[in-house]
Design a protein around this motif. Sequence first.
Motif, PDB file in Angstrom:
ATOM      1  N   ASP A  87     -11.409   2.405  -5.312  1.00 40.67           N
ATOM      2  CA  ASP A  87     -11.419   2.089  -3.883  1.00 40.67           C
ATOM      3  C   ASP A  87     -10.386   2.972  -3.178  1.00 40.67           C
ATOM      4  O   ASP A  87      -9.563   3.613  -3.817  1.00 40.67           O
ATOM      5  CB  ASP A  87     -11.110   0.603  -3.650  1.00 40.67           C
ATOM      6  CG  ASP A  87      -9.863   0.142  -4.397  1.00 40.67           C
ATOM      7  OD1 ASP A  87      -9.538   0.733  -5.438  1.00 40.67           O
ATOM      8  OD2 ASP A  87      -9.204  -0.808  -3.932  1.00 40.67           O
ATOM      9  N   ASP A  88     -10.448   3.025  -1.865  1.00 46.15           N
ATOM     10  CA  ASP A  88      -9.505   3.854  -1.114  1.00 46.15           C
ATOM     11  C   ASP A  88      -8.078   3.377  -1.342  1.00 46.15           C
ATOM     12  O   ASP A  88      -7.802   2.175  -1.257  1.00 46.15           O
ATOM     13  CB  ASP A  88      -9.824   3.799   0.387  1.00 46.15           C
ATOM     14  CG  ASP A  88     -11.093   4.551   0.729  1.00 46.15           C
ATOM     15  OD1 ASP A  88     -11.465   5.453  -0.044  1.00 46.15           O
ATOM     16  OD2 ASP A  88     -11.712   4.220   1.757  1.00 46.15           O
ATOM     17  N   PRO A  89      -7.165   4.317  -1.615  1.00 48.86           N
ATOM     18  CA  PRO A  89      -5.788   3.911  -1.839  1.00 48.86           C
ATOM     19  C   PRO A  89      -5.149   3.359  -0.563  1.00 48.86           C
ATOM     20  O   PRO A  89      -5.415   3.859   0.529  1.00 48.86           O
ATOM     21  CB  PRO A  89      -5.075   5.190  -2.263  1.00 48.86           C
ATOM     22  CG  PRO A  89      -6.078   6.272  -2.244  1.00 48.86           C
ATOM     23  CD  PRO A  89      -7.377   5.731  -1.778  1.00 48.86           C
ATOM     24  N   GLU A  90      -4.337   2.347  -0.727  1.00 50.86           N
ATOM     25  CA  GLU A  90      -3.607   1.791   0.407  1.00 50.86           C
ATOM     26  C   GLU A  90      -2.436   2.723   0.710  1.00 50.86           C
ATOM     27  O   GLU A  90      -1.652   3.040  -0.186  1.00 50.86           O
ATOM     28  CB  GLU A  90      -3.073   0.408   0.066  1.00 50.86           C
ATOM     29  CG  GLU A  90      -4.135  -0.606  -0.270  1.00 50.86           C
ATOM     30  CD  GLU A  90      -3.530  -1.877  -0.828  1.00 50.86           C
ATOM     31  OE1 GLU A  90      -2.386  -2.222  -0.456  1.00 50.86           O
ATOM     32  OE2 GLU A  90      -4.200  -2.513  -1.647  1.00 50.86           O
ATOM     33  N   PRO A  91      -2.302   3.184   1.956  1.00 48.09           N
ATOM     34  CA  PRO A  91      -1.214   4.115   2.285  1.00 48.09           C
ATOM     35  C   PRO A  91       0.166   3.572   1.908  1.00 48.09           C
ATOM     36  O   PRO A  91       1.020   4.332   1.428  1.00 48.09           O
ATOM     37  CB  PRO A  91      -1.345   4.285   3.802  1.00 48.09           C
ATOM     38  CG  PRO A  91      -2.788   4.018   4.076  1.00 48.09           C
ATOM     39  CD  PRO A  91      -3.191   2.955   3.089  1.00 48.09           C
ATOM     40  N   GLY A  92       0.393   2.282   2.085  1.00 46.11           N
ATOM     41  CA  GLY A  92       1.688   1.698   1.722  1.00 46.11           C
ATOM     42  C   GLY A  92       1.960   1.791   0.230  1.00 46.11           C
ATOM     43  O   GLY A  92       3.076   2.080  -0.194  1.00 46.11           O
ATOM     44  N   ARG A  93       0.929   1.567  -0.558  1.00 43.62           N
ATOM     45  CA  ARG A  93       1.073   1.656  -2.013  1.00 43.62           C
ATOM     46  C   ARG A  93       1.351   3.105  -2.430  1.00 43.62           C
ATOM     47  O   ARG A  93       2.173   3.352  -3.315  1.00 43.62           O
ATOM     48  CB  ARG A  93      -0.185   1.140  -2.689  1.00 43.62           C
ATOM     49  CG  ARG A  93      -0.080   1.126  -4.194  1.00 43.62           C
ATOM     50  CD  ARG A  93      -1.282   0.491  -4.794  1.00 43.62           C
ATOM     51  NE  ARG A  93      -1.114  -0.950  -4.629  1.00 43.62           N
ATOM     52  CZ  ARG A  93      -1.786  -1.858  -5.290  1.00 43.62           C
ATOM     53  NH1 ARG A  93      -2.715  -1.493  -6.141  1.00 43.62           N
ATOM     54  NH2 ARG A  93      -1.578  -3.138  -5.098  1.00 43.62           N
ATOM     55  N   VAL A  94       0.689   4.050  -1.795  1.00 41.34           N
ATOM     56  CA  VAL A  94       0.928   5.465  -2.096  1.00 41.34           C
ATOM     57  C   VAL A  94       2.373   5.833  -1.744  1.00 41.34           C
ATOM     58  O   VAL A  94       3.063   6.476  -2.531  1.00 41.34           O
ATOM     59  CB  VAL A  94      -0.068   6.381  -1.347  1.00 41.34           C
ATOM     60  CG1 VAL A  94       0.265   7.848  -1.561  1.00 41.34           C
ATOM     61  CG2 VAL A  94      -1.500   6.092  -1.787  1.00 41.34           C
TER      62      VAL A  94
END
Length: 135
Positions: A87-94
Amino acid sequence: MSDPQNRHNHEGPVFNAAVSHAQFAWNNENVTQNQQDNSTVAPGYEALAALVTDLLRQLPRAGLTDRDREDTEAAANEVLATITRPDDPEPGRVRRAVTALKGALAPVATGVVAGTAVGAQEWARAAIEGLTGLV
């Protein structure tokens, strides 16, 4: 009827849990192993994936202690895992994964880690700058 007997095989590795993406060489003198990870990088994160992959490739030459190398490698692998999820990565997690990687590199970049290879300090600084520009 006789009771079933337990058989113990001590001539090879024994796995008592799920194992994936592992490679083993057992009782041989020379081994060359290769493994491909065909994970797809999320759109927009290709440059980050290339930078982190290159960092992992250069990491053994940085002259870090085993613990520091393992921490840096784990942080780099976390970044790659985050940007190759189905799924699309969460910007916060990245951002958090990249921040952890920069944190692992910071002692090398600042010269706090003793015994690093020549050029490792500049290499770590360049890696941190590159990571900062991508996230």
